[in-house]
Design a protein around this motif. Structure first.
Motif, PDB file in Angstrom:
ATOM      1  N   ALA A 141       0.831  -1.206   0.000  1.00 49.09           N
ATOM      2  CA  ALA A 141       0.000   0.000   0.000  1.00 49.09           C
ATOM      3  C   ALA A 141       0.866   1.257   0.000  1.00 49.09           C
ATOM      4  O   ALA A 141       0.540   2.249  -0.669  1.00 49.09           O
ATOM      5  N   GLU A 144       2.221   1.862  -3.454  1.00 46.29           N
ATOM      6  CA  GLU A 144       1.176   2.350  -4.339  1.00 46.29           C
ATOM      7  C   GLU A 144       0.861   3.812  -4.061  1.00 46.29           C
ATOM      8  O   GLU A 144       0.639   4.601  -4.989  1.00 46.29           O
ATOM      9  N   ARG A 145       0.850   4.198  -2.795  1.00 47.52           N
ATOM     10  CA  ARG A 145       0.620   5.616  -2.476  1.00 47.52           C
ATOM     11  C   ARG A 145       1.712   6.489  -3.079  1.00 47.52           C
ATOM     12  O   ARG A 145       1.423   7.539  -3.670  1.00 47.52           O
ATOM     13  N   SER A 148       1.353   6.678  -6.874  1.00 48.59           N
ATOM     14  CA  SER A 148       0.236   7.545  -7.238  1.00 48.59           C
ATOM     15  C   SER A 148       0.597   9.015  -7.047  1.00 48.59           C
ATOM     16  O   SER A 148       0.304   9.858  -7.896  1.00 48.59           O
ATOM     17  N   ALA A 149       1.247   9.325  -5.935  1.00 48.91           N
ATOM     18  CA  ALA A 149       1.620  10.723  -5.666  1.00 48.91           C
ATOM     19  C   ALA A 149       2.606  11.238  -6.699  1.00 48.91           C
ATOM     20  O   ALA A 149       2.491  12.380  -7.173  1.00 48.91           O
ATOM     21  N   VAL A 323       3.316  10.661   2.699  1.00 49.77           N
ATOM     22  CA  VAL A 323       2.662   9.764   1.735  1.00 49.77           C
ATOM     23  C   VAL A 323       3.017   8.313   2.029  1.00 49.77           C
ATOM     24  O   VAL A 323       2.144   7.434   2.114  1.00 49.77           O
ATOM     25  N   GLY A 326       1.425   7.022   5.147  1.00 47.62           N
ATOM     26  CA  GLY A 326      -0.033   7.048   5.125  1.00 47.62           C
ATOM     27  C   GLY A 326      -0.672   8.129   5.962  1.00 47.62           C
ATOM     28  O   GLY A 326      -1.855   8.021   6.310  1.00 47.62           O
ATOM     29  N   ASP A 329      -3.364  11.360   1.965  1.00 48.27           N
ATOM     30  CA  ASP A 329      -3.642  10.720   0.686  1.00 48.27           C
ATOM     31  C   ASP A 329      -2.671  11.255  -0.365  1.00 48.27           C
ATOM     32  O   ASP A 329      -2.166  12.374  -0.244  1.00 48.27           O
ATOM     33  N   PRO A 330      -2.438  10.498  -1.424  1.00 49.57           N
ATOM     34  CA  PRO A 330      -1.480  10.924  -2.451  1.00 49.57           C
ATOM     35  C   PRO A 330      -2.092  11.910  -3.444  1.00 49.57           C
ATOM     36  O   PRO A 330      -2.015  11.731  -4.665  1.00 49.57           O
TER      37      PRO A 330
END
Length: 370
Positions: A141, A144-145, A148-149, A323, A326, A329-330
């Motif tokens: 996770a 992935e964050r 995405s960011a 990021v 957590g 959010d990204p």
């Protein structure tokens, strides 16, 4: 005294490279890798210490991100040298054990994150921040964050290239909300974003210096037009500048009158002989170590407010970890909101001190025991 210092000599060109780990927290440290002609071990050592202060300064009780230790890397070569890419590869291969286990790094002066990611992939690393992923609960996770960011773009500019300069602009606006004009030295990720968000807050950016010279317009430069005309090195295509923009020698950036001065490129650019040339009443350090101590003392004696680098430009580093761990959010909205509230808190805690660097250092050092 630093925890670890590495001096590497390139076997092909005899160029030197350095890694300094100032301190480890939970076994890891964080700090970028720069590439510039003349980079020294002493410079990297000072930058690594600054990273320890940055990490500690942004600690917020309740966040998942508990600040890391401070580190830095540097390579003594001009990034435009044809040999530079090969030297970078050999350097990163030589210090690979440290990159795998302890040192989280990213772009700094003279290097882009894309270059570092390319070499990291060749060396079998999924990213340049592998040690940090060992500290998160859900590694997939977290990756992935971050992915995405890093993919987000805001009005034509990558979010990753905006967060640091947005933080610099917020530092300036928090310490002096009435500033009307600004000069920005450097138009890379920090300088370009700082200029964008100062302009959007109503500040007239009257001069910008890049590697090729100084661009001046007393009634305000068209910053968005300049960002669209900027190359990967932060150099603006002069043929695409707005009408009325005057071109001057790059070294004249200190002589332009303005309320706010943002040195956002190289280290050590304001020395004792330069302090009297500063026309601004507020200096916000977007670059790392841009002001020598003697010059800073001279500015403070004249009543100039100086926001130190490890406070003003801390947000690129903090954003990565918010990021990854957590805490946000990204998204651009989450990034800008967290930066705004954090910078407001940090500036408020030192605003009334006569020496902001000393006050911010004490605030950071109070958290170094984490």
């Amino acid at each position: 005294m630093s925890l670890l210092e590495i001096t590497w000599t390139d076997p092909v060109t005899a160029r030197r490279g350095y890694v300094v780990i100032d301190r480890l927290v939970r076994g890891v440290a964080s700090g970028g890798l720069r590439m510039r002609e003349g980079c020294t071990l002493a410079e990297v050592r000072g930058l690594a210490r600054g990273m320890s202060l940055k990490e500690a300064l942004v600690h917020t009780p309740g966040d998942r991100y508990v600040p890391l230790g401070g580190a830095k890397g540097g390579i003594d070569v001009d990034p435009r040298d044809p040999e530079a890419p090969a030297i970078l590869r050999r350097f990163m291969a030589a210090v690979l054990p440290v990159l795998r286990a302890q040192w989280n790094t990213g772009e700094d002066f003279g290097l882009r994150q894309e270059q570092l990611d390319e070499v990291a992939a060749e060396l079998g690393l999924a990213s340049t921040v592998e040690p940090a992923f060992r500290l998160v609960e859900d590694e997939a996770a977290a990756r992935e964050r971050l992915r995405s960011a890093m993919a987000r773009v805001v009005d034509g500019v990558a979010l990753a290239d905006l967060v640091g300069g947005f933080g610099v602009a917020r530092a300036a606006l928090e310490i002096a909300p009435d500033v009307g004009t600004a000069v920005v030295q450097g138009f890379g990720s920090i300088g370009g974003a700082a200029a964008r968000y100062l302009a959007r807050a109503g500040v007239r950016v009257v001069a910008v210096a890049d590697r090729e010279g100084l661009m001046v317009r007393e009634d305000g430069l068209d910053v968005e037009r300049m960002l669209a005309a900027r190359d990967a090195r932060g150099v603006v295509d002069r043929s695409r500048l707005g009408p009325g923009t005057r071109l001057e020698d790059r070294e004249r950036w200190l002589d332009v009158p303005a309320d706010l001065l943002v040195p956002a490129a190289m280290s050590y650019v304001i020395g004792p002989d330069d302090a009297d040339r500063v026309r601004a009443r507020v200096v916000v350090e977007g670059a790392n170590l841009p002001t020598l101590p003697e010059a800073e003392a001279s500015l403070l004696a004249r009543g100039v407010t100086l926001v130190p680098d490890f406070l003003a430009n801390v947000m690129t580093n903090a954003w990565w970890w918010w990021v990854v761990f957590g805490d946000i959010d990204p998204t651009p909205e989450a990034a800008f909101a967290k930066i705004t509230t954090t910078m407001r808190r940090l500036v408020a805690s030192v605003r009334d001190a006569p020496d902001l660097r000393k006050a911010a250092r004490l605030l950071a050092e109070a958290n170094l025991v984490i």
